[in-house]
Write a protein that holds these residues in place. Sequence first.
Motif, mmCIF file in Angstrom:
data_model
loop_
_atom_site.group_PDB
_atom_site.id
_atom_site.type_symbol
_atom_site.label_atom_id
_atom_site.label_comp_id
_atom_site.label_asym_id
_atom_site.label_seq_id
_atom_site.Cartn_x
_atom_site.Cartn_y
_atom_site.Cartn_z
ATOM 1 N N PRO A 87 0.814 -1.223 0.000
ATOM 2 C CA PRO A 87 0.000 0.000 0.000
ATOM 3 C C PRO A 87 0.847 1.272 0.000
ATOM 4 O O PRO A 87 1.847 1.361 0.696
ATOM 5 C CB PRO A 87 -0.808 -0.127 1.299
ATOM 6 C CG PRO A 87 -0.943 -1.597 1.490
ATOM 7 C CD PRO A 87 0.376 -2.165 1.031
ATOM 8 N N GLY A 88 0.432 2.215 -0.804
ATOM 9 C CA GLY A 88 1.161 3.470 -0.926
ATOM 10 C C GLY A 88 2.220 3.447 -2.012
ATOM 11 O O GLY A 88 2.921 4.431 -2.215
ATOM 12 N N THR A 89 2.346 2.333 -2.729
ATOM 13 C CA THR A 89 3.426 2.178 -3.710
ATOM 14 C C THR A 89 2.872 2.198 -5.129
ATOM 15 O O THR A 89 1.971 1.432 -5.457
ATOM 16 C CB THR A 89 4.185 0.862 -3.433
ATOM 17 O OG1 THR A 89 4.687 0.914 -2.108
ATOM 18 C CG2 THR A 89 5.337 0.695 -4.405
ATOM 19 N N PHE A 90 3.436 3.100 -5.948
ATOM 20 C CA PHE A 90 2.916 3.261 -7.308
ATOM 21 C C PHE A 90 4.043 3.609 -8.262
ATOM 22 O O PHE A 90 3.888 4.432 -9.135
ATOM 23 C CB PHE A 90 1.833 4.356 -7.334
ATOM 24 C CG PHE A 90 2.268 5.661 -6.692
ATOM 25 C CD1 PHE A 90 2.252 5.813 -5.325
ATOM 26 C CD2 PHE A 90 2.716 6.718 -7.465
ATOM 27 C CE1 PHE A 90 2.667 7.001 -4.733
ATOM 28 C CE2 PHE A 90 3.135 7.911 -6.886
ATOM 29 C CZ PHE A 90 3.103 8.048 -5.504
ATOM 30 N N ARG A 93 4.534 0.701 -11.751
ATOM 31 C CA ARG A 93 3.496 0.914 -12.754
ATOM 32 C C ARG A 93 3.960 1.944 -13.797
ATOM 33 O O ARG A 93 3.750 1.768 -14.993
ATOM 34 C CB ARG A 93 2.209 1.409 -12.091
ATOM 35 C CG ARG A 93 1.077 1.652 -13.058
ATOM 36 C CD ARG A 93 0.047 2.616 -12.481
ATOM 37 N NE ARG A 93 -0.905 2.025 -11.559
ATOM 38 C CZ ARG A 93 -2.070 1.477 -11.914
ATOM 39 N NH1 ARG A 93 -2.393 1.378 -13.175
ATOM 40 N NH2 ARG A 93 -2.898 1.024 -11.007
ATOM 41 N N LEU A 252 5.334 11.278 -8.342
ATOM 42 C CA LEU A 252 6.496 10.388 -8.365
ATOM 43 C C LEU A 252 7.612 11.090 -9.119
ATOM 44 O O LEU A 252 7.383 11.649 -10.194
ATOM 45 C CB LEU A 252 6.113 9.088 -9.083
ATOM 46 C CG LEU A 252 7.157 7.980 -9.075
ATOM 47 C CD1 LEU A 252 7.174 7.277 -7.716
ATOM 48 C CD2 LEU A 252 6.876 6.962 -10.175
#
Lengths: 422, 154
Positions: A87-90, A93, A252
């Motif tokens: 969770p919290g990781t993008f 992608r 990001l």
Amino acid sequence: MSERPLTERIRPDGAPITLSEYEAAGGYQAVRKALGGMSPKDVLQVVKDSGLRGRGGAGFPTGVKWSFVPENPHPKYLVVNGDEMEPGTFKDRVLLEGDPHLLVEGVILASYTIGADVAFVFLRGEYLESERQMKKAITEAYAKGYLGKNILGSEYSLELYVHMSGGRYICGEETALLNALEGKRGNPRTKPPFPQTSGLWGKPSIVNNVETLCNLPGIIAKGPEWFKGLSKTANGGTKLIGVSGKVKNPGLWELPLGVTFREVIFGHAGGMRDGLSLRGIIPGGASTDYLTEEHLDVEMDYETVAKVGSRLGTGTMILMDNKTCPVGMIHNLITFFAHESCGWCTPCREGLPWAEKTLRAIERGEGVMEDLAVLDRLVVDLGPGMTFCALAPGAMAPLGSGLKYFREDFERHIREQRCPWK
Amino acid sequence: MLTEDLIHEIDHEAAVFEQRRGACIDALRVVQRQRGWVDDESIQDIAAVLGMTADEVDSVATFYNLILRRPVGRHVIRICTSVSCWIMGSEMLVEYLQRTLGIGLGETTKDGRFTLIQNQCLGACDHAPALMIDDDLHRDLDPGKLEKILAQYQ
């Protein structure tokens, strides 16, 4: 502006870079260089010299991990961990969708080094756009002779496939991932044997994170000294660093390792939204310990974040503002981990739901002071060394640190028998 | 019964693995993609195609969050309730959906139009709160935007 080897080609709208665009920007030159005149041992040495560390969360040196792979038996496997479920990781992608050939090239380089015959990209089941772009890139790479038999006329051959996960957080753990790839329930395996010697179907296997592999083309093309020079600290390279939560500009960025939390949060992310102040930082995904405002000048690299009691993790931080309830946030995190426990070992299977129920009671104003002792005890009993894999210890990171930094908030919930934020 | 096409697709997936059972999750996804969910008969059929027992296939099917073993509506809403979306207001969206659709989490509307499921972090945290409807990701949501989006799925 510092160099951004991972993301410099990615378009502002994130639309994928095609093969010809990737080649025009110098793409696949590292594969030509490696297969055209470097032995696998040469490549391994360059990667070791670069000091590249795993970008999936654990930060293990990539070259060292590879060095345990034996010559035989074959087939050997390279598996890309694209199960981005922390969770919290993008971050992965963005690479998968925006520059899929960078990953394909990284896969070829890693596979060549360890002598892999087959590689799999293991993607989380919801990443359907990533699946489309990766499959398209792989088809293009086969057509141009970068994949398949005798790559670019060399002796080396590699097949590359995409596998979509059925969806379970534990599949990010590398031995659970291998079980999932074998079509089984994603329970972790006993180590040793380690995957390097006995992995997928008992064959030598390496599991590497997407971002880790995407660093390889640059390292091989430009050398270890270049890679080390990208960073502000002793840990080489850049890092994808993300911010979510109530900041003005969540996002990001690819930044030098060693950038401070302050630069990221108040520079790139624009600071907290008007009327809010920062209370907590979870630096690298749900399974890392809270830091606070006092840590804003800490440099983001593996050792420095560890020194102040947390982990760099995935590098995608979650911010807690002063109007978000710490107990509610930790309850949300533990609910996730309790749901995602694979159920294999007792402390994790039983302990996480216990922690969840206790936190729920406190959040609802039904807690008693003794609950805090229960939670303190669980942080120890589900901590490192007490469970079969790292899932429960990861869950205890935000709980243990939360009890330390936000204890007065827990006590206030219990004293007032309500959530003061509601 | 699985159609010839489905069996062919499962065989194609199985060909890349050292053992055919490696394609178990792929097979479940293939069937679900066409039928929306995986019924008991399909579990038995997949088992037959891959040389497994039905219980083995079911133990795999029930382990994974994305494999659905109960009937669903025409459209499946997967709302992210993980931490970043929670901070950004996912609870408000869950309440809105439950009120608008008249169903709870894990339920299907009477007209069979929507099934509402809670999902783990969708990896869209910088555009929270987010949800998926069928194969589409929707981001930066609030109830007003969501109302317009729902209208696209009839």
